[in-house]
Motif scaffolding. Structure first.
Motif, PDB file in Angstrom:
ATOM      1  N   HIS A 256       0.860  -1.178   0.000  1.00 19.97           N
ATOM      2  CA  HIS A 256       0.000   0.000   0.000  1.00 19.97           C
ATOM      3  C   HIS A 256       0.899   1.230   0.000  1.00 19.97           C
ATOM      4  O   HIS A 256       1.581   1.529   0.988  1.00 19.97           O
ATOM      5  N   HIS A 257       0.902   1.963  -1.127  1.00 18.04           N
ATOM      6  CA  HIS A 257       1.837   3.074  -1.287  1.00 18.04           C
ATOM      7  C   HIS A 257       1.568   4.215  -0.312  1.00 18.04           C
ATOM      8  O   HIS A 257       2.505   4.861   0.176  1.00 18.04           O
ATOM      9  N   LYS A 258       0.284   4.459  -0.011  1.00 17.95           N
ATOM     10  CA  LYS A 258      -0.035   5.561   0.898  1.00 17.95           C
ATOM     11  C   LYS A 258       0.434   5.270   2.315  1.00 17.95           C
ATOM     12  O   LYS A 258       0.972   6.156   3.006  1.00 17.95           O
ATOM     13  N   PHE A 259       0.263   4.036   2.756  1.00 13.45           N
ATOM     14  CA  PHE A 259       0.653   3.670   4.112  1.00 13.45           C
ATOM     15  C   PHE A 259       2.119   3.248   4.194  1.00 13.45           C
ATOM     16  O   PHE A 259       2.666   3.107   5.288  1.00 13.45           O
ATOM     17  N   ASN A 260       2.706   3.011   3.015  1.00 11.32           N
ATOM     18  CA  ASN A 260       4.099   2.567   2.959  1.00 11.32           C
ATOM     19  C   ASN A 260       4.294   1.262   3.750  1.00 11.32           C
ATOM     20  O   ASN A 260       5.265   1.074   4.477  1.00 11.32           O
ATOM     21  N   THR A 261       3.348   0.369   3.584  1.00  4.85           N
ATOM     22  CA  THR A 261       3.399  -0.926   4.246  1.00  4.85           C
ATOM     23  C   THR A 261       2.538  -1.908   3.471  1.00  4.85           C
ATOM     24  O   THR A 261       1.783  -1.509   2.566  1.00  4.85           O
ATOM     25  N   SER A 262       2.632  -3.172   3.822  1.00  3.83           N
ATOM     26  CA  SER A 262       1.809  -4.193   3.180  1.00  3.83           C
ATOM     27  C   SER A 262       0.488  -4.341   3.910  1.00  3.83           C
ATOM     28  O   SER A 262       0.411  -4.205   5.148  1.00  3.83           O
ATOM     29  N   VAL A 263      -0.578  -4.621   3.153  1.00  4.57           N
ATOM     30  CA  VAL A 263      -1.897  -4.906   3.714  1.00  4.57           C
ATOM     31  C   VAL A 263      -2.375  -6.212   3.105  1.00  4.57           C
ATOM     32  O   VAL A 263      -1.834  -6.690   2.102  1.00  4.57           O
ATOM     33  N   VAL A 264      -3.409  -6.793   3.718  1.00  7.56           N
ATOM     34  CA  VAL A 264      -3.956  -8.066   3.247  1.00  7.56           C
ATOM     35  C   VAL A 264      -5.246  -7.785   2.477  1.00  7.56           C
ATOM     36  O   VAL A 264      -6.149  -7.106   2.981  1.00  7.56           O
ATOM     37  N   GLN A 265      -5.311  -8.323   1.258  1.00 12.72           N
ATOM     38  CA  GLN A 265      -6.517  -8.215   0.449  1.00 12.72           C
ATOM     39  C   GLN A 265      -7.226  -9.566   0.459  1.00 12.72           C
ATOM     40  O   GLN A 265      -6.578 -10.617   0.365  1.00 12.72           O
ATOM     41  N   PHE A 266      -8.557  -9.552   0.579  1.00 13.13           N
ATOM     42  CA  PHE A 266      -9.304 -10.813   0.600  1.00 13.13           C
ATOM     43  C   PHE A 266     -10.533 -10.705  -0.300  1.00 13.13           C
ATOM     44  O   PHE A 266     -11.114  -9.632  -0.495  1.00 13.13           O
ATOM     45  N   ILE A 377     -11.837 -18.246  19.475  1.00  7.38           N
ATOM     46  CA  ILE A 377     -11.608 -19.468  18.703  1.00  7.38           C
ATOM     47  C   ILE A 377     -11.054 -19.157  17.322  1.00  7.38           C
ATOM     48  O   ILE A 377     -10.150 -19.831  16.823  1.00  7.38           O
ATOM     49  N   SER A 378     -11.605 -18.120  16.687  1.00  6.27           N
ATOM     50  CA  SER A 378     -11.145 -17.815  15.327  1.00  6.27           C
ATOM     51  C   SER A 378     -11.485 -16.378  14.960  1.00  6.27           C
ATOM     52  O   SER A 378     -12.367 -15.745  15.565  1.00  6.27           O
ATOM     53  N   ILE A 379     -10.772 -15.860  13.941  1.00  8.55           N
ATOM     54  CA  ILE A 379     -11.043 -14.566  13.332  1.00  8.55           C
ATOM     55  C   ILE A 379     -11.173 -14.803  11.836  1.00  8.55           C
ATOM     56  O   ILE A 379     -10.326 -15.478  11.233  1.00  8.55           O
ATOM     57  N   GLY A 380     -12.253 -14.260  11.245  1.00  8.51           N
ATOM     58  CA  GLY A 380     -12.461 -14.508   9.821  1.00  8.51           C
ATOM     59  C   GLY A 380     -13.002 -13.291   9.090  1.00  8.51           C
ATOM     60  O   GLY A 380     -13.494 -12.336   9.702  1.00  8.51           O
ATOM     61  N   PHE A 381     -12.889 -13.327   7.755  1.00  2.00           N
ATOM     62  CA  PHE A 381     -13.385 -12.247   6.902  1.00  2.00           C
ATOM     63  C   PHE A 381     -14.243 -12.838   5.791  1.00  2.00           C
ATOM     64  O   PHE A 381     -13.939 -13.915   5.253  1.00  2.00           O
ATOM     65  N   LEU A 382     -15.303 -12.108   5.435  1.00  2.13           N
ATOM     66  CA  LEU A 382     -16.188 -12.495   4.340  1.00  2.13           C
ATOM     67  C   LEU A 382     -16.314 -11.348   3.342  1.00  2.13           C
ATOM     68  O   LEU A 382     -16.184 -10.175   3.704  1.00  2.13           O
ATOM     69  N   GLY A 383     -16.557 -11.687   2.103  1.00  3.21           N
ATOM     70  CA  GLY A 383     -16.803 -10.671   1.082  1.00  3.21           C
ATOM     71  C   GLY A 383     -15.518 -10.178   0.439  1.00  3.21           C
ATOM     72  O   GLY A 383     -14.584 -10.950   0.180  1.00  3.21           O
ATOM     73  N   LEU A 384     -15.443  -8.862   0.221  1.00  2.00           N
ATOM     74  CA  LEU A 384     -14.313  -8.247  -0.459  1.00  2.00           C
ATOM     75  C   LEU A 384     -13.816  -7.070   0.367  1.00  2.00           C
ATOM     76  O   LEU A 384     -14.602  -6.221   0.791  1.00  2.00           O
ATOM     77  N   GLY A 385     -12.504  -7.026   0.602  1.00  2.00           N
ATOM     78  CA  GLY A 385     -11.968  -5.920   1.377  1.00  2.00           C
ATOM     79  C   GLY A 385     -10.494  -6.076   1.666  1.00  2.00           C
ATOM     80  O   GLY A 385      -9.794  -6.930   1.092  1.00  2.00           O
ATOM     81  N   PHE A 386     -10.030  -5.229   2.591  1.00  2.00           N
ATOM     82  CA  PHE A 386      -8.617  -5.213   2.990  1.00  2.00           C
ATOM     83  C   PHE A 386      -8.554  -5.099   4.512  1.00  2.00           C
ATOM     84  O   PHE A 386      -9.434  -4.519   5.150  1.00  2.00           O
ATOM     85  N   PHE A 387      -7.468  -5.620   5.087  1.00  2.00           N
ATOM     86  CA  PHE A 387      -7.253  -5.434   6.526  1.00  2.00           C
ATOM     87  C   PHE A 387      -5.764  -5.407   6.810  1.00  2.00           C
ATOM     88  O   PHE A 387      -4.927  -5.836   6.004  1.00  2.00           O
TER      89      PHE A 387
END
Length: 614
Positions: A256-266, A377-387
């Motif tokens: 991520h160029h604005k944050f100057n770091t890597s992000v996770v896309q799902f 127990i768990s952390i999960g993501f659904l749909g489309l986004g970044f974290f």
């Protein structure tokens, strides 16, 4: 020998013969006593028959004596000393015989009591005394199993100041506050990060005073508690987790160029079977923090939590919707707001609070859940986004504090400078306050939050501007939409409830003063002087009016007895303790002996002391 015994038995069994006078005299002269006829008769009886008769006689006599004793009673004058002596001998100490007596209370009703005639004492049950004198008590047992009754005049606590009050430091004793666990807090809004109150409206609303207390408590905890334990789960760079990704779903780490770091896309397949997740067994560290951007309405963050005690499993869902809180079986939904799409947001959630409010909101399962029983127990993501930057920690007080500070920046009335209350408020005897009223206590609390945010952030002007604008209602009379009142056309008062006529609530007024003091101590130049002038004006009124709240055994909550000409509205002990705590704090910044002396006298009332009679 046997012959001798046989002859003796024969003699005993032989019939008695008449004895002549001459023979009797001869036997007498020889020293032989003559047996009486009755003796001879008994000797002829069978020995077993004699024993049987004696046994029956003893039983009959015993039963007769028992029946006469059961119907016999001693004189009360005799029983009392005997009973006391018996008790003394058994217990080793002096005891008292108590008798029932009816106590007439002001000739209005009676109470069942006990009387000790010897000591001329009457004992009244504590269940009556508790309500009559507004006191508390309970039986406790020490380590030696010795019982003791603890009589307490007030259960409220006085918090002595740790030093001079610092506008940049702990706010009063608010590190002891846990606003979010209160029953009158519906939940912590996922969209705003602040509490939603049900105090005067069951559907829930944003109550500025409560939001400010939430902020000030977390700011104070941040200064008094140890540093939190933080576990970084995923930051896209140095800390990466092994995510379970179904075939139809995918995830990747991108720069991520604005944050100057890597992000996770799902991007996941529809339905829960497409969720990407990580499995955990995390306990105690239940404060979730994540940077999140959701792209579609079907996208969400999902946390699975288990109660280790009951083995019940719950799913917390954070979705992009204008939803406060919804519960469907074991699924608890929090709305991030309808405008949450395509925007990066930093979300801080106390999973224990979110779960507890959800479970308590379900009337079918109003259960209290202990924090120590929960496991993530768990952390999960659904749909489309970044974290990015997913962490679990024991606490994140500053995040909560700044969430509230941001709420005050974005929810201030630009015309009045006030933070309005969107509900009706009725106080007995006063005209009803309509939605949109401003509270001096809420203004003062909010300014205390913003002054600390301005200082702690290194000078963020947004917080300073909002705090300065918050001074406006202090200059406007209540009848015109502000919080200002005037007592006897002479002393200015900042109203917690801007009623007609003025109510002059003491604790809210002092909190409004603390906000002015905080801004005067942290703001630059002109803003500081304006706040200082309003503070001095209020302190002058407080010193002139303070003793009007003194009842001689407690304090009044307000001055309605002067405004309305009714009975005083006595402060509960917890409010009375607040009065004492506030005065003790003010005494550290104002040397006038009236403040400290009044605080000490009022503190004495909490231990049963009273003003002297004439």
């Amino acid at each position: 020998m046997s012959k001798y015994l046989s002859s003796q038995r024969d003699a005993l069994s032989a019939p008695a013969l008449p004895v002549s006078r001459e023979i009797r005299e001869q036997l007498k002269s020889q020293g032989v006593k003559q047996r009486e006829p009755l003796v001879f008769f008994i000797m002829r009886l069978n020995l077993k028959a004699v024993l049987l008769v004696l046994t029956v006689a003893v039983v009959v006599i015993t039963l007769g004596v028992y029946m006469r004793c059961a119907a016999f009673s001693f004189s009360p004058d005799l029983v009392r000393p005997l009973d006391r002596s018996a008790r003394q001998s058994s217990s080793g100490g002096e005891t008292t015989a108590l008798h029932d007596i009816e106590c007439s209370i002001n000739q209005e009703y009676t109470v069942h009591c006990k009387r000790d005639e010897n000591a001329n004492e009457v004992y009244v049950p504590f269940s009556f005394l508790r309500n009559y004198f507004d006191v508390s008590g309970a039986v406790s047992t020490n380590s030696n199993e010795v019982a003791k009754f603890n009589w307490v005049h007030s259960t409220a606590k006085v918090n002595l100041p740790r030093g001079k009050y610092d506008a940049r430091g702990v706010f009063m004793y608010f590190e002891n506050y846990n606003v979010e666990v209160r029953d009158r807090v519906k939940c912590i809004s996922a969209a705003e990060g602040v509490p939603v109150s049900t105090q005067w409206e069951k559907r829930g609303y944003f109550y500025p005073t409560q939001i400010a207390q939430f902020a000030l408590s977390h700011y104070s905890k941040n200064l008094t508690e140890p540093a939190p334990r933080v576990r970084v789960l995923e930051d896209g760079d140095g800390n990466q987790m092994e995510w379970s990704t179904p075939k139809a779903s995918n995830m990747s780490r991108i720069w991520h160029h604005k944050f100057n770091t890597s992000v996770v896309q799902f991007e996941t397949a529809p339905g829960y079977e497409g969720v990407i997740s990580i499995a955990l067994n995390q306990t105690l560290d239940l404060l979730l923090s994540v940077d999140l951007l959701l792209v579609t309405n079907s996208s969400s963050l999902m946390i699975t939590v288990q109660n280790r005690d009951t083995r019940h499993t719950y799913s917390l869902h954070y979705i992009p919707a204008d939803l406060l809180l919804s519960v469907q079986d074991t699924n608890i939904y929090y709305g991030l707001g309808g405008s949450a799409l395509n925007k990066w947001r930093h979300i801080t959630r106390d999973l224990h609070i979110d779960l507890q409010k959800g479970v308590m909101g379900d009337k079918r399962s109003p259960l209290k859940i202990r924090r120590s029983d929960l496991e993530v127990i768990s952390i999960g993501f659904l749909g489309l986004g970044f974290f990015d930057n997913i962490t679990l920690s024991t606490s994140d007080h500053l995040a909560h504090f700044y969430d509230a500070a941001e709420w005050f920046v974005h929810n201030q009335d630009p015309k009045t400078g006030g933070w309005t209350n969107p509900v009706r408020r009725s106080l007995n005897g006063f005209a009803e306050l309509r939605p949109g009223w401003i509270s001096a206590m809420g203004q003062g609390h909010a300014i205390s939050v913003l002054a600390r945010a301005y200082w702690h952030s290194g000078g963020d002007e947004r917080y300073l501007r909002a705090a300065a604008a918050g001074l406006q209602p202090y200059r406007v009379f209540s009848r015109d939409g502000g919080v200002l009142a005037q007592f006897m056309d002479k002393f200015y008062w900042y109203e917690e409830y801007p009623t007609t006529p003025p109510s002059y609530v003491l604790n809210g007024f002092i909190y409004s003063l603390l906000g002015l003091y905080d801004l005067n101590s942290t703001a630059p130049g002109k803003i500081a002087r304006e706040a200082g002038k309003l503070f001095a004006q209020g302190m002058h009124s407080l010193k002139k009016m303070l003793l009007l709240f003194d009842t001689g055994s407690g304090t009044s909550y307000d001055l309605r007895h002067l405004s309305l000409g009714v009975a005083p509205n006595l402060a509960r002990w917890d409010y009375h303790a607040t009065h004492v705590n506030q005065l003790l704090l003010l005494a550290t910044i104002d040397s006038d002996p009236l403040i400290a002396q009044t605080a000490e006298r009022w503190k004495g009332y909490m231990f049963g002391r009273r003003a002297k009679h004439n």
